[in-house]
Scaffold this active site. Sequence first.
Site, PDB file in Angstrom:
ATOM      1  N   VAL A  56      -2.521  24.833 -11.122  1.00 49.75           N
ATOM      2  CA  VAL A  56      -2.937  23.981  -9.974  1.00 49.75           C
ATOM      3  C   VAL A  56      -4.119  22.956  -9.953  1.00 49.75           C
ATOM      4  CG1 VAL A  56      -3.874  24.247  -7.592  1.00 49.75           C
ATOM      5  CG2 VAL A  56      -2.060  25.526  -8.069  1.00 49.75           C
ATOM      6  N   THR A  63      -4.899  29.529  -3.135  1.00 55.07           N
ATOM      7  CA  THR A  63      -4.019  30.210  -1.489  1.00 55.07           C
ATOM      8  C   THR A  63      -5.011  31.406  -1.512  1.00 55.07           C
ATOM      9  OG1 THR A  63      -2.094  29.683  -2.721  1.00 55.07           O
ATOM     10  CG2 THR A  63      -1.707  31.514  -1.076  1.00 55.07           C
ATOM     11  N   LYS A 110       5.604  23.045  -7.103  1.00 57.30           N
ATOM     12  CA  LYS A 110       6.266  24.323  -7.786  1.00 57.30           C
ATOM     13  C   LYS A 110       6.210  23.990  -9.034  1.00 57.30           C
ATOM     14  CE  LYS A 110      10.217  22.567  -6.258  1.00 57.30           C
ATOM     15  NZ  LYS A 110       9.842  21.347  -5.398  1.00 57.30           N
ATOM     16  N   GLU A 111       6.003  25.214  -9.965  1.00 57.43           N
ATOM     17  CA  GLU A 111       5.786  24.979 -11.218  1.00 57.43           C
ATOM     18  C   GLU A 111       7.205  24.382 -12.014  1.00 57.43           C
ATOM     19  OE1 GLU A 111       4.594  28.518 -13.399  1.00 57.43           O
ATOM     20  OE2 GLU A 111       2.820  28.905 -11.866  1.00 57.43           O
ATOM     21  N   ASN A 159       5.361  30.039   1.870  1.00 55.14           N
ATOM     22  CA  ASN A 159       5.930  30.787   0.944  1.00 55.14           C
ATOM     23  C   ASN A 159       6.868  31.970   1.307  1.00 55.14           C
ATOM     24  OD1 ASN A 159       5.189  29.008  -1.099  1.00 55.14           O
ATOM     25  ND2 ASN A 159       3.596  30.449  -2.091  1.00 55.14           N
ATOM     26  N   CYS A 213       3.613  33.412  -7.312  1.00 56.07           N
ATOM     27  CA  CYS A 213       3.069  33.140  -5.893  1.00 56.07           C
ATOM     28  C   CYS A 213       3.887  33.866  -4.944  1.00 56.07           C
ATOM     29  CB  CYS A 213       3.023  31.717  -5.789  1.00 56.07           C
ATOM     30  SG  CYS A 213       1.680  30.937  -6.541  1.00 56.07           S
ATOM     31  N   PHE A 241       1.153  22.858  -2.413  1.00 53.93           N
ATOM     32  CA  PHE A 241       2.600  23.258  -2.327  1.00 53.93           C
ATOM     33  C   PHE A 241       3.458  23.178  -3.620  1.00 53.93           C
ATOM     34  CE2 PHE A 241       0.918  22.693   1.925  1.00 53.93           C
ATOM     35  CZ  PHE A 241       1.059  23.623   2.518  1.00 53.93           C
TER      36      PHE A 241
HETATM   37  N1  LIG Z   1       0.834  28.333  -9.874  1.00 58.08           N
HETATM   38  C1  LIG Z   1       1.386  27.616  -8.746  1.00 58.08           C
HETATM   39  O1  LIG Z   1       2.433  27.109  -8.948  1.00 58.08           O
HETATM   40  C2  LIG Z   1       0.554  27.442  -7.540  1.00 58.08           C
HETATM   41  C3  LIG Z   1      -0.534  28.337  -7.319  1.00 58.08           C
HETATM   42  N2  LIG Z   1      -1.280  28.073  -6.265  1.00 58.08           N
HETATM   43  C4  LIG Z   1      -2.623  28.898  -6.083  1.00 58.08           C
HETATM   44  O2  LIG Z   1      -3.709  28.402  -6.595  1.00 58.08           O
HETATM   45  C5  LIG Z   1      -4.417  29.204  -7.235  1.00 58.08           C
HETATM   46  C6  LIG Z   1      -4.505  28.977  -8.648  1.00 58.08           C
HETATM   47  O3  LIG Z   1      -3.374  29.251  -9.218  1.00 58.08           O
HETATM   48  P1  LIG Z   1      -2.988  28.851 -10.901  1.00 58.08           P
HETATM   49  O4  LIG Z   1      -3.336  27.396 -11.176  1.00 58.08           O
HETATM   50  O5  LIG Z   1      -1.624  29.432 -11.140  1.00 58.08           O
HETATM   51  O6  LIG Z   1      -3.894  29.933 -11.356  1.00 58.08           O
HETATM   52  P2  LIG Z   1      -4.451  30.310 -13.112  1.00 58.08           P
HETATM   53  O7  LIG Z   1      -4.485  31.525 -13.187  1.00 58.08           O
HETATM   54  O8  LIG Z   1      -3.291  29.559 -13.937  1.00 58.08           O
HETATM   55  O9  LIG Z   1      -5.712  29.413 -13.185  1.00 58.08           O
HETATM   56  C7  LIG Z   1      -6.874  29.759 -12.658  1.00 58.08           C
HETATM   57  C8  LIG Z   1      -8.047  29.274 -13.744  1.00 58.08           C
HETATM   58  O10 LIG Z   1      -9.260  29.338 -12.887  1.00 58.08           O
HETATM   59  C9  LIG Z   1     -10.148  29.746 -13.953  1.00 58.08           C
HETATM   60  N3  LIG Z   1     -11.244  30.137 -13.348  1.00 58.08           N
HETATM   61  C10 LIG Z   1     -11.525  31.332 -12.666  1.00 58.08           C
HETATM   62  N4  LIG Z   1     -13.081  31.520 -12.162  1.00 58.08           N
HETATM   63  C11 LIG Z   1     -13.578  30.560 -12.470  1.00 58.08           C
HETATM   64  C12 LIG Z   1     -14.830  29.912 -12.297  1.00 58.08           C
HETATM   65  N5  LIG Z   1     -15.813  30.401 -11.663  1.00 58.08           N
HETATM   66  N6  LIG Z   1     -15.095  28.544 -12.897  1.00 58.08           N
HETATM   67  C13 LIG Z   1     -14.118  27.931 -13.760  1.00 58.08           C
HETATM   68  N7  LIG Z   1     -13.069  28.374 -13.933  1.00 58.08           N
HETATM   69  C14 LIG Z   1     -12.936  29.539 -13.305  1.00 58.08           C
HETATM   70  C15 LIG Z   1      -9.357  30.587 -14.989  1.00 58.08           C
HETATM   71  O11 LIG Z   1     -10.195  30.698 -16.277  1.00 58.08           O
HETATM   72  C16 LIG Z   1      -8.127  29.924 -14.968  1.00 58.08           C
HETATM   73  O12 LIG Z   1      -7.895  29.195 -16.178  1.00 58.08           O
HETATM   74  C17 LIG Z   1      -3.991  30.497  -6.859  1.00 58.08           C
HETATM   75  O13 LIG Z   1      -4.492  30.786  -5.617  1.00 58.08           O
HETATM   76  C18 LIG Z   1      -2.554  30.414  -6.644  1.00 58.08           C
HETATM   77  O14 LIG Z   1      -1.974  31.280  -5.777  1.00 58.08           O
HETATM   78  C19 LIG Z   1      -0.852  27.123  -5.216  1.00 58.08           C
HETATM   79  C20 LIG Z   1       0.401  26.573  -5.315  1.00 58.08           C
HETATM   80  C21 LIG Z   1       1.231  26.572  -6.604  1.00 58.08           C
HETATM   81  O1  LIG Z   2       2.573  29.034  -3.827  1.00 62.83           O
HETATM   82  C1  LIG Z   2       2.898  28.564  -5.077  1.00 62.83           C
HETATM   83  O2  LIG Z   2       2.709  28.933  -6.089  1.00 62.83           O
HETATM   84  C2  LIG Z   2       4.343  27.901  -5.222  1.00 62.83           C
HETATM   85  O3  LIG Z   2       5.488  28.866  -5.142  1.00 62.83           O
HETATM   86  C3  LIG Z   2       6.590  28.397  -5.206  1.00 62.83           C
HETATM   87  O4  LIG Z   2       6.808  27.642  -6.416  1.00 62.83           O
HETATM   88  P1  LIG Z   2       7.167  28.176  -7.669  1.00 62.83           P
HETATM   89  O5  LIG Z   2       6.754  29.681  -7.642  1.00 62.83           O
HETATM   90  O6  LIG Z   2       6.360  27.650  -8.651  1.00 62.83           O
HETATM   91  O7  LIG Z   2       8.780  28.127  -7.928  1.00 62.83           O
HETATM   92  P2  LIG Z   2      10.042  28.119  -7.008  1.00 62.83           P
HETATM   93  O8  LIG Z   2      10.867  27.088  -7.512  1.00 62.83           O
HETATM   94  O9  LIG Z   2       9.578  28.293  -5.512  1.00 62.83           O
HETATM   95  O10 LIG Z   2      10.711  29.517  -7.489  1.00 62.83           O
HETATM   96  C4  LIG Z   2      10.162  30.823  -7.187  1.00 62.83           C
HETATM   97  C5  LIG Z   2      11.242  31.864  -7.427  1.00 62.83           C
HETATM   98  O11 LIG Z   2      12.324  31.729  -6.478  1.00 62.83           O
HETATM   99  C6  LIG Z   2      13.535  31.887  -7.144  1.00 62.83           C
HETATM  100  N1  LIG Z   2      14.493  31.068  -6.488  1.00 62.83           N
HETATM  101  C7  LIG Z   2      14.234  30.041  -5.823  1.00 62.83           C
HETATM  102  C8  LIG Z   2      14.981  29.271  -5.181  1.00 62.83           C
HETATM  103  C9  LIG Z   2      16.258  29.616  -4.758  1.00 62.83           C
HETATM  104  O12 LIG Z   2      17.221  29.314  -4.177  1.00 62.83           O
HETATM  105  N2  LIG Z   2      16.488  31.037  -5.395  1.00 62.83           N
HETATM  106  C10 LIG Z   2      15.556  31.824  -5.936  1.00 62.83           C
HETATM  107  O13 LIG Z   2      16.256  32.960  -6.562  1.00 62.83           O
HETATM  108  C11 LIG Z   2      12.971  30.974  -8.537  1.00 62.83           C
HETATM  109  O14 LIG Z   2      14.210  31.721  -9.535  1.00 62.83           O
HETATM  110  C12 LIG Z   2      11.665  31.799  -9.033  1.00 62.83           C
HETATM  111  O15 LIG Z   2      11.845  32.959  -9.385  1.00 62.83           O
HETATM  112  C13 LIG Z   2       6.932  27.383  -3.989  1.00 62.83           C
HETATM  113  O16 LIG Z   2       8.178  26.732  -4.167  1.00 62.83           O
HETATM  114  C14 LIG Z   2       5.858  26.169  -3.967  1.00 62.83           C
HETATM  115  O17 LIG Z   2       6.056  25.225  -2.844  1.00 62.83           O
HETATM  116  C15 LIG Z   2       4.401  26.915  -3.881  1.00 62.83           C
HETATM  117  O18 LIG Z   2       3.367  25.987  -4.030  1.00 62.83           O
END
Ligand SMILES: NC(=O)C1=CN([C@@H]2O[C@H](COP(=O)(O)OP(=O)(O)OC[C@H]3O[C@@H](n4cnc5c(N)ncnc54)[C@H](O)[C@@H]3O)[C@@H](O)[C@H]2O)C=CC1
Ligand SMILES: O=C(O)[C@H]1O[C@H](OP(=O)(O)OP(=O)(O)OC[C@H]2O[C@@H](n3ccc(=O)[nH]c3=O)[C@H](O)[C@@H]2O)[C@H](O)[C@@H](O)[C@@H]1O
Length: 434
Positions: A11, A121, A152-153, A209, A261, A150
């Site tokens: 993110v 989040t 998606k990876e 979500n 997530c 919001f």
């Molecule tokens: N991965 C995704 O697709 C999505 C994630 N989110 C939410 O966004 C948040 C972040 O998720 P990700 O990016 O996947 O996490 P991540 O775990 O990939 O990255 C978080 C980063 O923050 C760093 N960090 C932690 N504390 C710190 C500090 N005090 N100062 C500087 N750096 C620090 C960590 O070293 C790490 O590199 C979570 O709450 C997640 O639920 C929301 C939407 C999509």
């Molecule tokens: O909060 C988050 O981190 C994110 O979580 C999901 O995104 P992501 O987890 O990256 O990927 P998705 O494409 O949503 O897939 C999630 C899981 O559901 C599965 N999936 C998805 C769609 C579907 O129809 N069926 C299904 O089994 C995928 O295979 C995967 O394992 C949401 O789609 C994002 O909007 C949100 O920001």
Amino acid sequence: MKIAVIGTGYVGLVTGTCFAESGHQVTCVDKDPRKIEILESGRLPIYEPGLDELVKRNARDGRLAFTTRVADAVPGAEVIFIAVGTPPGEDGSADLSYVLAAAEEIGRALTGYAVVVNKSTVPVGSADRVTAVIASVTSEPFDVASNPEFLKEGAAVEDFMKPDRVVVGTPSERARAVMGELYGPFVRVEQPILFMDTRSAELTKYAANAMLATRISFMNDVAALCERMGADVDAVRRGMGSDKRIGFPFLFPGVGYGGSCFPKDVRALLSMGRAAGLDFDLLRAVERVNEKQKQVLLQKAQRHFGSLAGKRFAVWGLAFKPRTDDMREAPSISLIEGLTGAGATVAAHDPVASETARQVLGPHVEITPDAWAAAKGADALFLVTEWSEFRMPDLDRLKATLRQPVLFDGRNIWDAGRMRAAGFTYYGIGRGKS
Ligand SMILES: NC(=O)C1=CN([C@@H]2O[C@H](COP(=O)(O)OP(=O)(O)OC[C@H]3O[C@@H](n4cnc5c(N)ncnc54)[C@H](O)[C@@H]3O)[C@@H](O)[C@H]2O)C=CC1
Ligand SMILES: O=C(O)[C@H]1O[C@H](OP(=O)(O)OP(=O)(O)OC[C@H]2O[C@@H](n3ccc(=O)[nH]c3=O)[C@H](O)[C@@H]2O)[C@H](O)[C@@H](O)[C@@H]1O
């Protein structure tokens, strides 16, 4: 604008890079020196299509910088994003400690008015806690906004650049104006910035979500019903999705949802509900169905083979979804643990997640450099992640490579009729009686 982003995960890095791309001056901070070293050397610590090019260009043009120190990025920044992890605690509730630690560091480094934006989040009420932490260490003026993400990876850049909507929760008019200016270039009238109170913004993220996870679990149960009743879930899905009120997205049955997530956010919402005295029955079922679904391919294999002991199996696809190297809560982990736990050996391939998978799965699972090496001599092939390159395999070669022509298609990407006509025993998800 001068912007600081704390956390360079999926993110934070996407957020910082996309704002730099739209002309802002961005400094991304991560406390993990290894990540900053990788970024400074022009590489990425994560795999995300299209991101490396944007990072390189904006770093080269001087709009994007990296540091390990919050104190280097915050002074003078008008907007500071918190994008650190919120992992599940023991009871499923979101662990806010990283967010609060980042808030404190930000507070100590403030040199004038800034909007501190929570993009992680976080549970409802977190903006108040972030505000209290910052206020306890600084007398500088600031506002806090909740701006859930919001994306998606695998499609993160596209999702960030063209969001369906931007949600901003803050009571401050001044913060609204800043956020409006920042996101203006990314939205149009039909994809608006939705301003609201912080609690509603925080809850919107979990509710969205949880709704998507609910659709998936619903379809996984519909698929189970199809198998018992001799119906085809693909036809049922098309028939349902054609109704505009239902729509097509997120109706694909499979091996269960994974990733960083959906599983954690469903649990966190359940925990929030419990704390507020609400038993969210529907969501408990969503989670239960998902846990069951992760066992579905294993059960099909057990029914087909009887004992799995001594068998060798191939797995194609390990990441929790295509176009990412993320293995967090990937359904492949449960399947592989089930297979090896029953005495089978597993050789697996993923186009991108091999390295992360090796760390997660351990040395007893062979990770092969290509898909064919995994399939060689296998008693069956499991398709777990629907990477494009697995869609149309050379069937003659596949038959000659496998020891037994048995396919378990966890994503329904293969044409069942074509596979059976080519001499394979084919099992999909919800595709008629099996
Ligand atoms: N991965 C995704 O697709 C999505 C994630 N989110 C939410 O966004 C948040 C972040 O998720 P990700 O990016 O996947 O996490 P991540 O775990 O990939 O990255 C978080 C980063 O923050 C760093 N960090 C932690 N504390 C710190 C500090 N005090 N100062 C500087 N750096 C620090 C960590 O070293 C790490 O590199 C979570 O709450 C997640 O639920 C929301 C939407 C999509
Ligand atoms: O909060 C988050 O981190 C994110 O979580 C999901 O995104 P992501 O987890 O990256 O990927 P998705 O494409 O949503 O897939 C999630 C899981 O559901 C599965 N999936 C998805 C769609 C579907 O129809 N069926 C299904 O089994 C995928 O295979 C995967 O394992 C949401 O789609 C994002 O909007 C949100 O920001």
